[in-house]
Design an enzyme around this catalytic site. Structure first.
Site: not given
Ligand code: BEZ
Length: 234
Positions: A51, A134
């Site tokens: 993110c 997403r």
């Molecule tokens: C992230 O790195 O944005 C992420 C990865 C797995 C679950 C939730 C967020």
């Protein structure tokens, strides 16, 4: 036991309405955005690596999206103070792929109640029942959903593709054409398929500026400059 149903708006539907608190103040969606395109997107959680890379990329491209009359609105199932702390950390501490001192100036919705996430089908229990996937919704200036893209938690989005999709949607509208695979501004565009046998014959015999691969698949040139002048007013 009552089974919970999950729904999402479809392409062509009116964007579901909501009021929300964001890092840039309260918003009334989509009314506040009438006249602009909007990309409404969700991310799983603040203070997570994928993110963070996405927010830095999107924020560094924001001006480009704004020039195409498009505003960005983010969302996650985190609270306002978490959002503020995360965006401050991004600006003050994170340097990634040449991006640093990145200020996220587009609104980030707090959705602790999951009201907005549910309305937009951003919570997909097979992936996570507490974190939004997403999701990306392209909403046009009349508040109609025009394109939807979903990615899982583990895969960051391709923001050049989001920009291409936005310019493509605007080009298809402005020039009444369709766009082939991998289209980029300057590439040939597809003219509406012949609707009568007569037009199909004419197309195949035409000496106009059409390239016909068969009667139902004809393209014409559309200059990059014309696309940019129309879409970006440049
Ligand atoms: C992230 O790195 O944005 C992420 C990865 C797995 C679950 C939730 C967020």
């Amino acid at each position: 036991m009552e089974e919970k149903t999950f729904s999402l708006p479809l392409i062509g539907d009116k964007a579901p309405e909501f009021k929300a608190i964001t890092t840039q103040g309260d918003i009334n969606f989509p009314a506040d955005y009438k006249g602009s395109w909007v990309i409404l997107f969700s991310h799983p959680a603040d203070f997570t690596p994928v993110c963070t890379s996405e927010f830095m990329t999107f924020a560094s491209m924001e001006e480009k999206f704004n020039e195409a009359n498009c505003k960005l609105v983010g969302l996650s199932v985190d609270g306002l103070y978490s959002h503020i702390a995360w965006l401050r950390t991004i600006k003050e501490k994170i340097e990634y792929k040449g991006m640093k001192d990145i200020e996220v100036t587009f609104p980030l919705i707090e959705d602790i109640t999951m009201e907005v996430s549910h309305k937009y089908g951003m919570l997909q229990p097979g992936e996570s029942s507490t974190k939004a996937v997403r999701a990306v919704f392209f909403i046009d200036p009349e508040g109609i959903v025009r394109t939807i893209i979903y990615y899982p938690l583990s895969l960051g989005r391709n923001f050049e593709e989001l920009y291409r999709a936005l310019i493509g949607l605007q080009t298809a509208d402005a020039f009444s054409v369709a766009l082939p695979a991998d289209w980029q501004p300057g590439d040939d565009v597809i003219v509406p398929t012949a609707g009568t046998c007569g037009v199909a014959k004419e197309r195949m015999e035409s000496k106009e500026d059409l390239t016909c691969y068969d009667w139902f698949f004809c393209t014409k040139k559309l200059d990059k400059e014309e696309v940019l002048k129309t879409v970006l007013k440049k």
